[in-house]
Design an enzyme around this catalytic site. Sequence first.
Site, PDB file in Angstrom:
ATOM      1  N   TYR A   1      15.933 -31.988 149.562  1.00  0.00           N
ATOM      2  CA  TYR A   1      15.962 -30.650 150.156  1.00  0.00           C
ATOM      3  C   TYR A   1      16.357 -30.722 151.636  1.00  0.00           C
ATOM      4  O   TYR A   1      17.294 -30.052 152.070  1.00  0.00           O
ATOM      5  CB  TYR A   1      14.580 -30.006 149.995  1.00  0.00           C
ATOM      6  CG  TYR A   1      14.506 -28.575 150.476  1.00  0.00           C
ATOM      7  CD1 TYR A   1      15.260 -27.568 149.870  1.00  0.00           C
ATOM      8  CD2 TYR A   1      13.667 -28.221 151.526  1.00  0.00           C
ATOM      9  CE1 TYR A   1      15.165 -26.246 150.310  1.00  0.00           C
ATOM     10  CE2 TYR A   1      13.559 -26.902 151.957  1.00  0.00           C
ATOM     11  CZ  TYR A   1      14.318 -25.921 151.350  1.00  0.00           C
ATOM     12  OH  TYR A   1      14.232 -24.614 151.772  1.00  0.00           O
TER      13      TYR A   1
ATOM     14  N   LYS B   1      23.227 -30.485 145.121  1.00  0.00           N
ATOM     15  CA  LYS B   1      24.536 -29.908 144.768  1.00  0.00           C
ATOM     16  C   LYS B   1      24.711 -28.509 145.342  1.00  0.00           C
ATOM     17  O   LYS B   1      25.782 -28.165 145.845  1.00  0.00           O
ATOM     18  CB  LYS B   1      24.721 -29.877 143.242  1.00  0.00           C
ATOM     19  CG  LYS B   1      25.072 -31.242 142.680  1.00  0.00           C
ATOM     20  CD  LYS B   1      25.463 -31.120 141.217  1.00  0.00           C
ATOM     21  CE  LYS B   1      25.930 -32.470 140.693  1.00  0.00           C
ATOM     22  NZ  LYS B   1      26.042 -32.492 139.241  1.00  0.00           N
TER      23      LYS B   1
ATOM     24  N   THR C   1      15.711 -20.945 139.610  1.00  0.00           N
ATOM     25  CA  THR C   1      14.324 -20.720 140.056  1.00  0.00           C
ATOM     26  C   THR C   1      14.041 -19.233 140.278  1.00  0.00           C
ATOM     27  O   THR C   1      12.911 -18.868 140.591  1.00  0.00           O
ATOM     28  CB  THR C   1      14.033 -21.485 141.369  1.00  0.00           C
ATOM     29  OG1 THR C   1      14.982 -21.060 142.365  1.00  0.00           O
ATOM     30  CG2 THR C   1      14.144 -22.972 141.177  1.00  0.00           C
TER      31      THR C   1
ATOM     32  N   THR D   1       7.456 -18.523 154.471  1.00  0.00           N
ATOM     33  CA  THR D   1       7.379 -17.070 154.287  1.00  0.00           C
ATOM     34  C   THR D   1       6.613 -16.801 152.989  1.00  0.00           C
ATOM     35  O   THR D   1       6.708 -17.589 152.044  1.00  0.00           O
ATOM     36  CB  THR D   1       8.801 -16.485 154.205  1.00  0.00           C
ATOM     37  OG1 THR D   1       9.509 -16.913 155.366  1.00  0.00           O
ATOM     38  CG2 THR D   1       8.801 -14.973 154.150  1.00  0.00           C
TER      39      THR D   1
ATOM     40  N   ARG E   1       3.489 -23.662 146.739  1.00  0.00           N
ATOM     41  CA  ARG E   1       3.323 -23.344 148.149  1.00  0.00           C
ATOM     42  C   ARG E   1       1.902 -22.852 148.411  1.00  0.00           C
ATOM     43  O   ARG E   1       1.199 -22.423 147.493  1.00  0.00           O
ATOM     44  CB  ARG E   1       4.391 -22.346 148.599  1.00  0.00           C
ATOM     45  CG  ARG E   1       5.737 -23.071 148.679  1.00  0.00           C
ATOM     46  CD  ARG E   1       6.801 -22.248 149.316  1.00  0.00           C
ATOM     47  NE  ARG E   1       7.557 -21.494 148.345  1.00  0.00           N
ATOM     48  CZ  ARG E   1       8.771 -20.999 148.572  1.00  0.00           C
ATOM     49  NH1 ARG E   1       9.362 -21.194 149.711  1.00  0.00           N
ATOM     50  NH2 ARG E   1       9.394 -20.312 147.640  1.00  0.00           N
TER      51      ARG E   1
ATOM     52  N   GLY F   1      16.119 -14.577 143.682  1.00  0.00           N
ATOM     53  CA  GLY F   1      14.941 -15.310 144.155  1.00  0.00           C
ATOM     54  C   GLY F   1      14.034 -14.430 145.005  1.00  0.00           C
ATOM     55  O   GLY F   1      14.260 -13.225 145.158  1.00  0.00           O
ATOM     56  N   PHE F   2      13.027 -15.061 145.558  1.00  0.00           N
ATOM     57  CA  PHE F   2      12.018 -14.358 146.368  1.00  0.00           C
ATOM     58  C   PHE F   2      12.675 -13.673 147.578  1.00  0.00           C
ATOM     59  O   PHE F   2      12.686 -12.438 147.685  1.00  0.00           O
ATOM     60  CB  PHE F   2      10.965 -15.407 146.779  1.00  0.00           C
ATOM     61  CG  PHE F   2      10.058 -15.018 147.905  1.00  0.00           C
ATOM     62  CD1 PHE F   2       9.403 -13.792 147.925  1.00  0.00           C
ATOM     63  CD2 PHE F   2       9.827 -15.915 148.956  1.00  0.00           C
ATOM     64  CE1 PHE F   2       8.550 -13.458 148.976  1.00  0.00           C
ATOM     65  CE2 PHE F   2       8.978 -15.583 149.997  1.00  0.00           C
ATOM     66  CZ  PHE F   2       8.347 -14.354 150.017  1.00  0.00           C
TER      67      PHE F   2
ATOM     68  N   LYS G   1      19.869 -29.284 153.227  1.00  0.00           N
ATOM     69  CA  LYS G   1      19.917 -28.174 154.182  1.00  0.00           C
ATOM     70  C   LYS G   1      20.582 -28.597 155.483  1.00  0.00           C
ATOM     71  O   LYS G   1      21.295 -27.805 156.111  1.00  0.00           O
ATOM     72  CB  LYS G   1      18.500 -27.663 154.444  1.00  0.00           C
ATOM     73  CG  LYS G   1      17.943 -26.883 153.273  1.00  0.00           C
ATOM     74  CD  LYS G   1      18.748 -25.600 153.086  1.00  0.00           C
ATOM     75  CE  LYS G   1      18.217 -24.735 151.985  1.00  0.00           C
ATOM     76  NZ  LYS G   1      18.956 -23.482 151.835  1.00  0.00           N
TER      77      LYS G   1
ATOM     78  N   ASP H   1      23.724 -15.577 140.922  1.00  0.00           N
ATOM     79  CA  ASP H   1      22.529 -16.413 140.777  1.00  0.00           C
ATOM     80  C   ASP H   1      22.554 -17.027 139.379  1.00  0.00           C
ATOM     81  O   ASP H   1      22.906 -16.353 138.406  1.00  0.00           O
ATOM     82  CB  ASP H   1      21.264 -15.530 140.957  1.00  0.00           C
ATOM     83  CG  ASP H   1      20.018 -16.351 141.238  1.00  0.00           C
ATOM     84  OD1 ASP H   1      19.676 -17.217 140.416  1.00  0.00           O
ATOM     85  OD2 ASP H   1      19.389 -16.106 142.277  1.00  0.00           O
TER      86      ASP H   1
HETATM   87  N1  LIG Z   1      10.635 -18.991 151.068  1.00  0.00           N
HETATM   88  C1  LIG Z   1      10.559 -19.720 152.165  1.00  0.00           C
HETATM   89  O1  LIG Z   1       9.488 -19.792 152.798  1.00  0.00           O
HETATM   90  C2  LIG Z   1      11.779 -20.442 152.680  1.00  0.00           C
HETATM   91  C3  LIG Z   1      11.615 -21.282 153.797  1.00  0.00           C
HETATM   92  C4  LIG Z   1      12.728 -21.935 154.285  1.00  0.00           C
HETATM   93  C5  LIG Z   1      13.973 -21.742 153.727  1.00  0.00           C
HETATM   94  N2  LIG Z   1      14.105 -20.927 152.652  1.00  0.00           N
HETATM   95  C6  LIG Z   1      15.457 -20.784 152.080  1.00  0.00           C
HETATM   96  O2  LIG Z   1      15.686 -19.456 151.678  1.00  0.00           O
HETATM   97  C7  LIG Z   1      16.480 -19.437 150.481  1.00  0.00           C
HETATM   98  C8  LIG Z   1      15.780 -18.627 149.404  1.00  0.00           C
HETATM   99  O3  LIG Z   1      14.496 -19.179 149.163  1.00  0.00           O
HETATM  100  P1  LIG Z   1      13.450 -18.494 148.181  1.00  0.00           P
HETATM  101  O4  LIG Z   1      12.098 -18.778 148.684  1.00  0.00           O
HETATM  102  O5  LIG Z   1      13.883 -17.118 147.932  1.00  0.00           O
HETATM  103  O6  LIG Z   1      13.671 -19.398 146.885  1.00  0.00           O
HETATM  104  P2  LIG Z   1      13.838 -18.960 145.351  1.00  0.00           P
HETATM  105  O7  LIG Z   1      13.766 -20.214 144.558  1.00  0.00           O
HETATM  106  O8  LIG Z   1      12.899 -17.861 145.037  1.00  0.00           O
HETATM  107  O9  LIG Z   1      15.314 -18.380 145.334  1.00  0.00           O
HETATM  108  C9  LIG Z   1      16.453 -19.194 145.297  1.00  0.00           C
HETATM  109  C10 LIG Z   1      17.451 -18.575 144.335  1.00  0.00           C
HETATM  110  O10 LIG Z   1      18.633 -19.394 144.297  1.00  0.00           O
HETATM  111  C11 LIG Z   1      19.055 -19.448 142.931  1.00  0.00           C
HETATM  112  N3  LIG Z   1      19.889 -20.661 142.765  1.00  0.00           N
HETATM  113  C12 LIG Z   1      19.525 -21.944 142.908  1.00  0.00           C
HETATM  114  N4  LIG Z   1      20.556 -22.762 142.645  1.00  0.00           N
HETATM  115  C13 LIG Z   1      21.621 -21.965 142.339  1.00  0.00           C
HETATM  116  C14 LIG Z   1      22.962 -22.207 141.982  1.00  0.00           C
HETATM  117  N5  LIG Z   1      23.455 -23.460 141.874  1.00  0.00           N
HETATM  118  N6  LIG Z   1      23.776 -21.149 141.728  1.00  0.00           N
HETATM  119  C15 LIG Z   1      23.311 -19.873 141.826  1.00  0.00           C
HETATM  120  N7  LIG Z   1      22.040 -19.588 142.159  1.00  0.00           N
HETATM  121  C16 LIG Z   1      21.195 -20.621 142.414  1.00  0.00           C
HETATM  122  C17 LIG Z   1      17.777 -19.490 142.137  1.00  0.00           C
HETATM  123  O11 LIG Z   1      17.933 -19.156 140.775  1.00  0.00           O
HETATM  124  C18 LIG Z   1      16.924 -18.482 142.905  1.00  0.00           C
HETATM  125  O12 LIG Z   1      17.092 -17.171 142.405  1.00  0.00           O
HETATM  126  C19 LIG Z   1      16.716 -20.889 150.082  1.00  0.00           C
HETATM  127  O13 LIG Z   1      17.987 -21.276 150.544  1.00  0.00           O
HETATM  128  C20 LIG Z   1      15.630 -21.629 150.835  1.00  0.00           C
HETATM  129  O14 LIG Z   1      16.022 -22.932 151.133  1.00  0.00           O
HETATM  130  C21 LIG Z   1      13.041 -20.289 152.100  1.00  0.00           C
END
Ligand SMILES: NC(=O)c1ccc[n+]([C@@H]2O[C@H](COP(=O)([O-])OP(=O)(O)OC[C@H]3O[C@@H](n4cnc5c(N)ncnc54)[C@H](O)[C@@H]3O)[C@@H](O)[C@H]2O)c1
Length: 318
Positions: free
Chosen positions: A147, A93, A38, A177, A188, A13-14, A151, A34
Amino acid sequence: MSRQRALVTGGAGFLGSHLCDALLGEGWSVVVVDNLLTGRRANLAHLQNESGFEFVEKDICEPFDVGKVDFVFHFASPASPVDYHLHGIPTLKVGSLGTFHALDVAHKYGAKYLVSSTSECYGDPLEHPQKETYWGNVNPIGPRSVYDEAKRFTEAVTMAYRRYHKVDTRIVRIFNTYGPRMQLNDGRVVPNFMKQAMLGEPITVYGDGRQTRSFCYVSDEIDGFMRLAKSAEPLPVNIGNPNEFTILECAQMVLKVTGSKSQIRYEPLPQDDPKQRRPDITKARQLLEWEPKIDLETGLRRSLDYFQQAVSEEASVR
Ligand SMILES: NC(=O)c1ccc[n+]([C@@H]2O[C@H](COP(=O)([O-])OP(=O)(O)OC[C@H]3O[C@@H](n4cnc5c(N)ncnc54)[C@H](O)[C@@H]3O)[C@@H](O)[C@H]2O)c1
């Protein structure tokens, strides 16, 4: 001495992919688990031939074991409103079952553990700015609850493994972020505005645009994670940029950095959209000596190339 090995759930992910870069940069070997719900392989393509980097495609809602690790970074979860509305049950989940499984790995190998939580734990906050001691104002049954409550549960399970199984845990509460590798269409603010500005389409502002957000550039955010990982702080720590902007100011900044002539279009505010969100980062400043360094204009300029490319790629597949 052999290399320390880190597991990053959600590493495609990001944020997870930037975290992998930082860990490899500090000499760790990294295994990503992963399921690409997403995330994207493209986010890790530059690491393909890196020694000490592995990618395992797997859903962490099923028990898993990738061998001995020294640190578990649990980042798997849909994170954007578009994604968690689309994948409501997988979000619940991964926050519950997935968190148990990530903690089981840490417990089995005596690994340290850091989980990505969120400012959404504060809901539509009645305290402003939000300190870590604020318990939040969350609607447990509204559309965002898949969500927010996932969390909050993630944090509860993490604290339980600490109390009952003595796992050495950390919790980061991440605030908005932005930066390269964000999905273009994840709903976003920054990618929405960047895309609309680059295409010359109207910029969509919900409500009157006076609701505020704080935006942290990704390199600052990752620096905060790395510092927290090295600390022994068990209780949640806010990592985010406290500089508050109205959504309208953000739209105007995007217009400035892109040089776009897009107009602003107002649309109704979605249900439970928080009116204000700003971290109190006193704890991170004192405990981690962490401070965000990149202001919004600089961060948007650093993200321009990425968003430009993402917009062109999307146009070329249409
Ligand atoms: N980006 C933000 O601004 C932000 C803000 C608050 C919290 N977060 C938290 O940071 C974390 C990463 O966020 P992000 O922005 O990189 O999101 P993202 O969607 O880009 O990355 C999340 C990753 O988790 C993987 N994933 C989801 N469900 C899965 C599963 N069951 N098994 C294996 N992999 C799974 C997705 O494929 C993805 O690669 C998350 O936990 C999110 O809640 C992010």
